[in-house]
Design a protein around this motif. Structure first.
Motif, PDB file in Angstrom:
ATOM      1  N   PRO A  87      -4.793 -16.779   8.299  1.00 13.92           N
ATOM      2  CA  PRO A  87      -4.384 -15.500   7.711  1.00 13.92           C
ATOM      3  C   PRO A  87      -4.642 -15.415   6.200  1.00 13.92           C
ATOM      4  CG  PRO A  87      -2.784 -16.190   9.343  1.00 13.92           C
ATOM      5  CD  PRO A  87      -3.767 -17.317   9.221  1.00 13.92           C
ATOM      6  N   SER A  88      -4.558 -16.538   5.504  1.00 15.60           N
ATOM      7  CA  SER A  88      -4.772 -16.509   4.047  1.00 15.60           C
ATOM      8  C   SER A  88      -6.216 -16.164   3.681  1.00 15.60           C
ATOM      9  CB  SER A  88      -4.401 -17.873   3.441  1.00 15.60           C
ATOM     10  OG  SER A  88      -5.187 -18.888   4.032  1.00 15.60           O
ATOM     11  N   LYS A  89      -7.125 -16.202   4.648  1.00 13.80           N
ATOM     12  CA  LYS A  89      -8.524 -15.875   4.360  1.00 13.80           C
ATOM     13  C   LYS A  89      -8.832 -14.388   4.585  1.00 13.80           C
ATOM     14  CE  LYS A  89     -10.673 -20.389   5.291  1.00 13.80           C
ATOM     15  NZ  LYS A  89      -9.720 -21.331   5.867  1.00 13.80           N
ATOM     16  N   LEU A  90      -7.864 -13.622   5.042  1.00 12.87           N
ATOM     17  CA  LEU A  90      -8.136 -12.215   5.360  1.00 12.87           C
ATOM     18  C   LEU A  90      -8.614 -11.388   4.152  1.00 12.87           C
ATOM     19  CD1 LEU A  90      -5.333 -11.610   7.993  1.00 12.87           C
ATOM     20  CD2 LEU A  90      -7.804 -11.425   8.384  1.00 12.87           C
ATOM     21  N   PRO A  91      -8.084 -11.619   2.945  1.00 10.64           N
ATOM     22  CA  PRO A  91      -8.610 -10.824   1.819  1.00 10.64           C
ATOM     23  C   PRO A  91     -10.116 -11.004   1.602  1.00 10.64           C
ATOM     24  CG  PRO A  91      -6.489 -11.796   1.241  1.00 10.64           C
ATOM     25  CD  PRO A  91      -6.891 -12.400   2.565  1.00 10.64           C
ATOM     26  N   ARG A  92     -10.612 -12.229   1.785  1.00 14.29           N
ATOM     27  CA  ARG A  92     -12.070 -12.438   1.640  1.00 14.29           C
ATOM     28  C   ARG A  92     -12.828 -11.698   2.743  1.00 14.29           C
ATOM     29  NH1 ARG A  92     -13.405 -18.753   0.787  1.00 14.29           N
ATOM     30  NH2 ARG A  92     -15.568 -18.048   0.605  1.00 14.29           N
ATOM     31  N   ALA A  93     -12.279 -11.721   3.950  1.00 21.25           N
ATOM     32  CA  ALA A  93     -12.935 -11.008   5.061  1.00 21.25           C
ATOM     33  C   ALA A  93     -12.948  -9.507   4.798  1.00 21.25           C
ATOM     34  CB  ALA A  93     -12.220 -11.324   6.376  1.00 21.25           C
ATOM     35  N   LEU A  94     -11.829  -9.012   4.291  1.00 21.97           N
ATOM     36  CA  LEU A  94     -11.745  -7.580   3.981  1.00 21.97           C
ATOM     37  C   LEU A  94     -12.767  -7.199   2.907  1.00 21.97           C
ATOM     38  CD1 LEU A  94     -10.202  -4.855   4.324  1.00 21.97           C
ATOM     39  CD2 LEU A  94      -8.731  -5.608   2.432  1.00 21.97           C
ATOM     40  N   ALA A  95     -12.867  -8.019   1.892  1.00 22.49           N
ATOM     41  CA  ALA A  95     -13.813  -7.721   0.806  1.00 22.49           C
ATOM     42  C   ALA A  95     -15.239  -7.604   1.352  1.00 22.49           C
ATOM     43  CB  ALA A  95     -13.733  -8.811  -0.265  1.00 22.49           C
ATOM     44  N   LEU A  96     -15.601  -8.478   2.268  1.00 21.45           N
ATOM     45  CA  LEU A  96     -16.941  -8.410   2.862  1.00 21.45           C
ATOM     46  C   LEU A  96     -17.134  -7.110   3.633  1.00 21.45           C
ATOM     47  CD1 LEU A  96     -17.603 -12.056   4.061  1.00 21.45           C
ATOM     48  CD2 LEU A  96     -19.174 -10.650   2.703  1.00 21.45           C
ATOM     49  N   ARG A  97     -16.137  -6.749   4.446  1.00 14.45           N
ATOM     50  CA  ARG A  97     -16.264  -5.516   5.236  1.00 14.45           C
ATOM     51  C   ARG A  97     -16.317  -4.281   4.318  1.00 14.45           C
ATOM     52  NH1 ARG A  97     -15.887  -5.533  10.777  1.00 14.45           N
ATOM     53  NH2 ARG A  97     -15.071  -3.400  10.736  1.00 14.45           N
ATOM     54  N   ARG A  98     -15.575  -4.307   3.247  1.00 12.11           N
ATOM     55  CA  ARG A  98     -15.569  -3.176   2.313  1.00 12.11           C
ATOM     56  C   ARG A  98     -16.929  -3.010   1.629  1.00 12.11           C
ATOM     57  NH1 ARG A  98      -9.802  -2.026   1.119  1.00 12.11           N
ATOM     58  NH2 ARG A  98      -9.270  -1.313   3.229  1.00 12.11           N
ATOM     59  N   GLN A  99     -17.657  -4.140   1.530  1.00  6.54           N
ATOM     60  CA  GLN A  99     -19.013  -4.066   0.951  1.00  6.54           C
ATOM     61  C   GLN A  99     -20.056  -3.635   1.976  1.00  6.54           C
ATOM     62  OE1 GLN A  99     -19.991  -7.758  -1.407  1.00  6.54           O
ATOM     63  NE2 GLN A  99     -17.816  -8.123  -1.125  1.00  6.54           N
ATOM     64  N   GLY A 100     -19.626  -3.442   3.225  1.00  2.48           N
ATOM     65  CA  GLY A 100     -20.574  -2.984   4.241  1.00  2.48           C
ATOM     66  C   GLY A 100     -21.035  -4.054   5.209  1.00  2.48           C
ATOM     67  N   ASP A 102     -20.938  -6.128   8.451  1.00  2.37           N
ATOM     68  CA  ASP A 102     -20.407  -5.979   9.810  1.00  2.37           C
ATOM     69  C   ASP A 102     -19.876  -7.341  10.272  1.00  2.37           C
ATOM     70  OD1 ASP A 102     -19.820  -5.191  12.363  1.00  2.37           O
ATOM     71  OD2 ASP A 102     -21.912  -5.124  13.034  1.00  2.37           O
ATOM     72  N   LEU A 103     -18.811  -7.770   9.596  1.00  2.00           N
ATOM     73  CA  LEU A 103     -18.239  -9.098   9.845  1.00  2.00           C
ATOM     74  C   LEU A 103     -17.283  -9.052  11.026  1.00  2.00           C
ATOM     75  CD1 LEU A 103     -17.869 -12.071   8.713  1.00  2.00           C
ATOM     76  CD2 LEU A 103     -15.831 -11.168   7.567  1.00  2.00           C
ATOM     77  N   LYS A 104     -17.493  -9.961  11.965  1.00  2.00           N
ATOM     78  CA  LYS A 104     -16.580 -10.100  13.102  1.00  2.00           C
ATOM     79  C   LYS A 104     -15.741 -11.357  12.913  1.00  2.00           C
ATOM     80  CE  LYS A 104     -20.290  -7.975  15.455  1.00  2.00           C
ATOM     81  NZ  LYS A 104     -21.279  -7.382  14.515  1.00  2.00           N
ATOM     82  N   LEU A 105     -14.458 -11.245  13.193  1.00  2.00           N
ATOM     83  CA  LEU A 105     -13.545 -12.381  13.084  1.00  2.00           C
ATOM     84  C   LEU A 105     -13.246 -12.941  14.467  1.00  2.00           C
ATOM     85  CD1 LEU A 105     -11.023 -10.940  10.462  1.00  2.00           C
ATOM     86  CD2 LEU A 105     -13.138 -12.247  10.077  1.00  2.00           C
ATOM     87  N   VAL A 106     -12.678 -14.124  14.489  1.00  2.00           N
ATOM     88  CA  VAL A 106     -12.288 -14.776  15.736  1.00  2.00           C
ATOM     89  C   VAL A 106     -10.836 -15.208  15.624  1.00  2.00           C
ATOM     90  CG1 VAL A 106     -12.634 -16.913  17.066  1.00  2.00           C
ATOM     91  CG2 VAL A 106     -14.600 -15.506  16.432  1.00  2.00           C
ATOM     92  N   VAL A 107     -10.129 -15.126  16.750  1.00  2.00           N
ATOM     93  CA  VAL A 107      -8.742 -15.567  16.763  1.00  2.00           C
ATOM     94  C   VAL A 107      -8.435 -16.153  18.139  1.00  2.00           C
ATOM     95  CG1 VAL A 107      -7.704 -13.387  17.552  1.00  2.00           C
ATOM     96  CG2 VAL A 107      -6.422 -14.858  15.996  1.00  2.00           C
ATOM     97  N   ASP A 108      -7.494 -17.080  18.190  1.00  2.00           N
ATOM     98  CA  ASP A 108      -7.137 -17.670  19.489  1.00  2.00           C
ATOM     99  C   ASP A 108      -5.630 -17.859  19.652  1.00  2.00           C
ATOM    100  OD1 ASP A 108      -6.456 -19.926  18.010  1.00  2.00           O
ATOM    101  OD2 ASP A 108      -7.606 -21.318  19.265  1.00  2.00           O
TER     102      ASP A 108
END
Lengths: 378, 378
Positions: A87-100, A102-108
């Motif tokens: 969960p602590s990595k979500l801001p980096r993932a969000l930043a990538l998506r906001r830049q356009g 098409d990042l897919k995440l994985v969860v289990d």
């Protein structure tokens, strides 16, 4: 630059072999009628990835957000980050998506799914989350019949997060070494992942993508009904572990370490190389396989394997080349491997060996090389 | 930055532990009356090396010419390149000396000695060459009584190359684990290297420096008569291998990998971490020692070791944390190690683990950290 002029140790890519490996995998995927999404953790190198995309790859798989950031900056947009996200990595993932991107995440697991849902809601973002399925018990993921699968799907779907698909990786394929066992595991991987997708869909949760793969199962798969895409990484170079698994010849291995003979211990039958474990990596993946290659298989500069020899030991910057027969002594070691002689060493594990170097020297059929950068870190 | 805000995986240096380790080694060297020349291959980090020099180190030891170039550029001039030189590397060595670097080379065979002499003559350079002595049969070097020792000495001396000294590294000390055995090997290392120097001097070849060392033998040495300097590298951080050798407590280990719990396989008693072998390295140096720590020893964020747990397996970006007792099952794994929990993992081998990272996060006693860069490659 010619091979003779490259300072040692150096990581060499044999471009014709790499192109052959890329064409082989992409051709097999085309035949099976599925998309191919190469795992770029093996190379972390945009030049290699461009060759994979040119051959027909659709999107890439990454093992770190740094890979996602670097390859997005280099122009690749369709990216699957294939590790259950902290969960602590979500801001980096969000930043990538906001830049356009098409990042897919994985969860289990439900905890991380709930964290994604809360974070998505907070930031007005739907994300695109794939659920990791465990089809061979070797690592992470949810088994297809577990209730947790639907629980995770619902946490995401009912909170407005897009469930983009399911993905699995039958990494236990590295432990096999017969075509029959590999084909059986490929079918187990396929069937388990398709079953997970069907359960989600039956519960009213959309699940468009069904993503499977490891190099051995990808090459062994005979049919992929219900699968939309395959992922594989090490096939682009192959290595001695894959040779032992039975999916490549020694002559297919596209990554080698260029090394120089710097000494001898004639009474022990040793030649000393300037490639130790810092160059080869500490990966001893062949130690439990049918053929233990020590720290690597020496070859002549032209790529011909030197049968009967191995890199039997390694210090940080020293490799020990000796007979590959236990207890055998090479009487003429200093004559066979004189000071200054250059060799190419095939590695146990291309992902681990490549990671020891800041750059590859990519060698064309004419023997000329160019430098291809790779990156490190998270 | 506080530990909680560092993205994982990350390599942490505990600065107070590091300073204690530096002071301990330097204090022992001062007591024995010898100079200390730390081996910087462990850290490849100028911030660490500055702390070693501030404590009293005289010069440094390097394992690659890139280290020599990087540390010379950072202001360190007295540098021993402690790997028998490949003749093809002589132009880089010459370039360093021409820039004013007091670079010392190492050689252990007549062919390379002759190549140095020819190159030195061609370029009007005397160089400063130390002869590598083999005192424990574990790797390279010439044994003290071999005729080759004098042959190499004469090739250099009679052709106008400066013979600066003899050096040895009793790396087999890593295989020991009792104070008595370590003290005996330290004495063997000392006596063999001093004997080699005496033979050279008796033959009319000057041999000012007598350089010995490995972390275990340096710490175990009781007297160093005839020795002028000691080299050691991993002592600055220590690691689980050194703990098994018996030269440090777990609480002395200054390098750890910060990791986050990202999943569980509760039926197997596993917690999944985002630190796999890419972060920990593939070094399994404790596997043949009295206590096998797997891929590392988990600790709380404050550094307290979590007895009964280990990182028992690793994929590229996944670590498996489980019971350290064979076959034991941790029933409450998800409660003990919830998603998002951060841990510090002590590594098997600090030299190998550090090399996986482009930077360290150096943590002060107050919990704040700064980034210290390290470099990669040759």
């Amino acid at each position: 630059m010619k091979l003779d002029h490259i300072d040692t140790p150096a990581a060499l890519i044999d471009i014709p072999r790499m192109q052959k490996n890329i064409a082989r995998m992409q051709g097999h995927m085309n035949t099976l009628g599925v998309a191919f999404r190469p795992h770029v953790k093996t190379t972390k190198c945009i030049d290699v990835v461009r060759a994979q995309i040119a051959a027909g790859a659709r999107g890439i798989t990454v093992s770190t957000l740094k890979e996602a950031e670097a390859f997005f900056a280099a122009g690749v947009s369709d990216i699957l980050y294939a590790v259950s996200i902290a969960p602590s990595k979500l801001p980096r993932a969000l930043a990538l998506r906001r830049q356009g991107c098409d990042l897919k995440l994985v969860v289990d697991n439900p905890t991380a799914a709930a964290a994604i849902a809360a974070f998505a809601d907070q930031h007005g973002e739907t994300f695109d989350v794939w659920i990791e399925v465990d089809t061979d018990g070797h690592r992470s993921g949810i088994t297809p019949e577990q209730d947790t699968l639907l629980e995770v799907g619902r946490i995401l779907h009912e909170n407005g997060v897009k469930v983009g698909g399911v993905m699995t990786h039958a990494g236990s394929s590295y432990e096999l070494h017969t075509p029959e066992a590999l084909a059986a595991l490929a079918e187990q991987e396929r069937a388990g992942c398709v079953r997970a997708a069907e359960r989600l869909r039956d519960a009213g949760i959309p699940c468009p993508a069904v993503s499977v793969g490891s190099t051995p199962t990808a090459l062994a798969a005979e049919q992929l009904d219900g699968v939309t895409e395959v992922r594989a990484g090490v096939y682009v170079f192959f290595d001695l572990v894959m040779h032992n698994v039975g999916v490549c010849a020694l002559e297919d291995i596209a990554l080698s370490v260029l090394a120089t003979v710097i000494g001898h211990q004639a009474d022990k039958g040793w030649a000393i190389l300037d490639a130790g474990w810092m160059a080869m990596s500490r990966d001893r993946g062949t130690s439990k396989q049918p053929h233990d290659f020590g720290y690597g298989q020496p070859c002549l500069l032209n790529g011909t394997p030197l049968g009967g020899f191995m890199v039997s030991g390694a210090n940080q910057e020293h490799g020990i080349l000796s007979s590959s027969e236990e207890g055998a002594h090479v009487d003429d070691i200093a004559q066979r491997f004189p000071i200054g002689m250059k060799l190419r060493i095939l590695p146990n594990h291309a992902c681990a060996t490549g990671a020891q170097f800041p750059e590859y020297h990519a060698v064309s059929a004419d023997g000329n090389s160019v430098e291809w950068r790779r990156f490190q870190g998270w």
